[in-house]
Design an enzyme around this catalytic site. Structure first.
Site, PDB file in Angstrom:
ATOM      1  N   HIS A 123      10.129   8.055  36.740  1.00 38.23           N
ATOM      2  CA  HIS A 123      10.660   6.903  36.003  1.00 38.23           C
ATOM      3  C   HIS A 123      10.885   7.348  34.557  1.00 38.23           C
ATOM      4  CE1 HIS A 123      10.409   3.006  33.903  1.00 38.23           C
ATOM      5  NE2 HIS A 123      10.712   2.440  35.049  1.00 38.23           N
ATOM      6  N   ASP A 209       0.873   9.134  36.709  1.00 34.99           N
ATOM      7  CA  ASP A 209       1.508   7.842  36.451  1.00 34.99           C
ATOM      8  C   ASP A 209       1.228   6.964  37.672  1.00 34.99           C
ATOM      9  OD1 ASP A 209       3.082   5.644  36.098  1.00 34.99           O
ATOM     10  OD2 ASP A 209       4.982   6.729  35.931  1.00 34.99           O
ATOM     11  N   GLN A 212       3.017   2.530  40.088  1.00 32.34           N
ATOM     12  CA  GLN A 212       3.317   1.965  41.412  1.00 32.34           C
ATOM     13  C   GLN A 212       2.148   2.076  42.383  1.00 32.34           C
ATOM     14  OE1 GLN A 212       5.792   0.129  42.044  1.00 32.34           O
ATOM     15  NE2 GLN A 212       7.271   0.662  40.470  1.00 32.34           N
ATOM     16  N   LYS A 235       2.320  -5.376  37.421  1.00 32.75           N
ATOM     17  CA  LYS A 235       2.683  -4.995  38.797  1.00 32.75           C
ATOM     18  C   LYS A 235       1.528  -5.251  39.769  1.00 32.75           C
ATOM     19  CE  LYS A 235       5.730  -1.223  37.322  1.00 32.75           C
ATOM     20  NZ  LYS A 235       7.084  -1.729  37.404  1.00 32.75           N
ATOM     21  N   CYS A 386      15.691   2.890  36.463  1.00 28.94           N
ATOM     22  CA  CYS A 386      15.129   3.703  35.373  1.00 28.94           C
ATOM     23  C   CYS A 386      14.804   5.115  35.833  1.00 28.94           C
ATOM     24  CB  CYS A 386      13.882   3.042  34.771  1.00 28.94           C
ATOM     25  SG  CYS A 386      14.205   1.440  34.073  1.00 28.94           S
TER      26      CYS A 386
HETATM   27  N1  7TS Z   1       6.197   4.503  36.040  1.00 25.17           N
HETATM   28  C1  7TS Z   1       6.689   4.079  37.215  1.00 25.17           C
HETATM   29  C2  7TS Z   1       6.542   4.948  38.416  1.00 25.17           C
HETATM   30  C3  7TS Z   1       7.328   2.834  37.291  1.00 25.17           C
HETATM   31  O1  7TS Z   1       7.812   2.431  38.471  1.00 25.17           O
HETATM   32  C4  7TS Z   1       7.447   2.047  36.128  1.00 25.17           C
HETATM   33  C5  7TS Z   1       8.154   0.718  36.142  1.00 25.17           C
HETATM   34  C6  7TS Z   1       6.885   2.526  34.947  1.00 25.17           C
HETATM   35  C7  7TS Z   1       6.265   3.753  34.934  1.00 25.17           C
HETATM   36  C8  7TS Z   1       6.912   1.729  33.682  1.00 25.17           C
HETATM   37  O2  7TS Z   1       6.192   0.553  33.828  1.00 25.17           O
HETATM   38  P1  7TS Z   1       6.262  -0.579  32.698  1.00 25.17           P
HETATM   39  O3  7TS Z   1       5.395  -1.645  33.192  1.00 25.17           O
HETATM   40  O4  7TS Z   1       5.805   0.049  31.458  1.00 25.17           O
HETATM   41  O5  7TS Z   1       7.700  -0.990  32.612  1.00 25.17           O
HETATM   42  N2  7TS Z   1       9.044   0.560  37.189  1.00 25.17           N
HETATM   43  C9  7TS Z   1       9.968  -0.434  37.325  1.00 25.17           C
HETATM   44  C10 7TS Z   1      10.837  -0.474  38.406  1.00 25.17           C
HETATM   45  O6  7TS Z   1      10.867   0.350  39.316  1.00 25.17           O
HETATM   46  N3  7TS Z   1      11.625  -1.551  38.275  1.00 25.17           N
HETATM   47  O7  7TS Z   1      11.282  -2.195  37.150  1.00 25.17           O
HETATM   48  C11 7TS Z   1      10.247  -1.507  36.553  1.00 25.17           C
END
Ligand code: 7TS
Length: 428
Positions: A123, A209, A212, A235, A386
């Site tokens: 991501h 990371d 997910q 999430k 992303c």
């Molecule tokens: N890493 C992974 C693997 C992710 O899927 C996401 C967000 C992030 C980091 C960043 O998370 P955040 O909460 O800081 O935004 N992924 C997604 C997605 O797949 N669709 O919307 C956000």
């Protein structure tokens, strides 16, 4: 163990009763953010109605209660991911901020020629901070390859961990890998990757990371032996605006703060400043107190249902969805399709894929697919998720993506399949 009662779980999620374009909401965009149970929403309301005040400042009762609740939330998170102590848990805004914190706080120890290693399927949150740091400090950013051989359907999207044996060298300073990919749905064997990283170069830092993965499976940072783990509360049933950075205490102690200001200091004079104890050294300013406390409530909820049960439920849905999607000749799935049914295998998570399924229907743009799904009341995401560099490798502008959570049902998969039929009819 009582049978998994998805209808009972759904009763806690009021939003699932909402009608979208006159149809019952089918929420299949959980990889973007999860819905929140009433227990979490109630906890937030209760916080503001009964103890709202600033933490670590007042000697008054409300401030003491808020401080205790906020600290207890750190402890809950520590227990949830198997960390040794609550000092190892830093609350941030989200996984993105946790990763940026690391890039900023670790950069002083990096020099020209050092290497950072990530994968091709990260991501942007685990990509752009390292890319920009590499540019600023003239470091080398390397990428572990993802299997994108379209003839190898079972393993498409997987990461061959043996390549880390060659990729991790004496110059490698940071290795940062997602545990569950947000596009391909692959589960990476981060335990084995971490082992290789530390064996090849004991001074290299290994970051996982978990944006997910933490929401969907049982994580134990001691077993993973990662140096850092990053994830987002939103999430995993908690509100937006609260995230987590786990770090090994000895490493966090050596790192410089990410932000300066109130609460992160021990003593300030006109000449200098000394820093507060962990984790407060990394939590400058008034934090998201309600978010932290309700993240604790979200964890209570997840533990009550059971992470193993949630994982098993999502595996069942994923298996069913993959089977149903295979009914279409013109639907391409971007992710591994090998399903390991060895339910007793402790490392099952290392072999299975997650409840994220990216797909495209021949010659139809993912945005059009998502728009027609929306007409059916079905929320999915269409786009680059992303992960633009990965989209380039897949040679697509984007994909449509279904992603499950604990409240989804097989009937909702059937509705998604009906929506695909409809998309095909419209574009026929
Ligand atoms: N890493 C992974 C693997 C992710 O899927 C996401 C967000 C992030 C980091 C960043 O998370 P955040 O909460 O800081 O935004 N992924 C997604 C997605 O797949 N669709 O919307 C956000």
């Amino acid at each position: 163990m009582a049978a998994y009662n998805v209808d009972k779980i759904r009763e806690d999620f009021q939003i699932l009763n909402v009608k979208v374009h006159g149809k019952p909401l089918v929420y299949l965009d959980n990889a973007a953010t999860s819905q929140k149970p009433k227990q979490v929403i109630d906890a937030e309301k209760e916080y503001y109605e009964t103890i709202n005040s600033n933490i670590h400042r007042g000697v008054h009762k409300l401030s003491e209660d808020a401080s205790a609740g906020y600290e207890e939330a750190h402890e809950k998170v520590a227990d949830f991911i198997g960390a040794k102590e609550f000092e190892e848990i830093i609350f941030t805004r989200n996984a993105t901020e946790s990763l940026n914190l690391l890039a900023y706080s670790l950069c002083n120890s990096l020099k020209e020629g050092d290497e950072i290693l990530i994968t091709q399927a990260e991501h942007h949150a685990n990509f752009v901070p390292w890319q920009q740091l590499a540019k600023q400090k003239r470091l080398k950013l390397k990428f572990a390859k993802v299997n994108l051989d379209s003839k190898d359907k079972e393993n498409f999207g997987t990461l061959d961990v043996s390549q880390f044996n060659e990729l991790v060298t004496s110059k490698t300073k940071i290795v940062s890998v997602t545990q569950m990919g947000n596009v391909l749905g692959t589960t990476n064997d981060v335990r084995e990757i971490g082992r290789i990283v530390h064996e090849n170069n004991p001074s290299a830092l290994f970051i996982v990371d978990g944006a997910q993965s933490v929401a969907h499976s049982k994580i134990d940072v001691k077993k993973l032996d990662c140096d850092f783990l990053t994830f987002s509360g939103h999430k995993m049933l908690a509100p937006t605006g609260i995230g987590v950075l786990y770090g090994k205490k000895n490493l966090l102690e050596q790192m410089r703060p990410f932000m300066y200001g109130g609460d992160m200091i021990r003593k300030v004079t006109f000449d200098d400043t000394s820093y507060n104890d962990l984790p407060w050294k990394f939590e400058a300013g008034t934090p998201n107190i309600a978010g932290g406390i309700t993240l604790g409530t979200a964890i209570d909820y997840l533990l009550k249902v059971g992470m193993e049960n949630i994982f098993a439920h999502e595996q069942e849905l994923t298996e069913y969805a993959l089977k149903r999607l295979a009914e279409f000749d013109d639907v391409t799935i971007y992710g591994p399709s090998k399903i390991d049914n060895n339910k007793n295998n402790e490392n099952k998570i290392l072999n299975d894929r997650t409840g994220i399924i990216s797909f495209n229907i021949d010659k139809i743009h993912a945005h059009d697919v998502a728009s027609i799904f929306d007409q059916h009341g079905i929320a999915i995401r269409g786009g680059h998720h992303c992960a633009m560099p990965l989209m380039g490798l897949l040679d697509v502008a984007g994909t449509a993506r279904i992603s499950f959570y604990l409240y989804n049902k097989k009937e909702e998969v059937d509705k998604a399949i009906d929506a695909i039929e409809h998309v095909k009819k419209i574009f026929a």
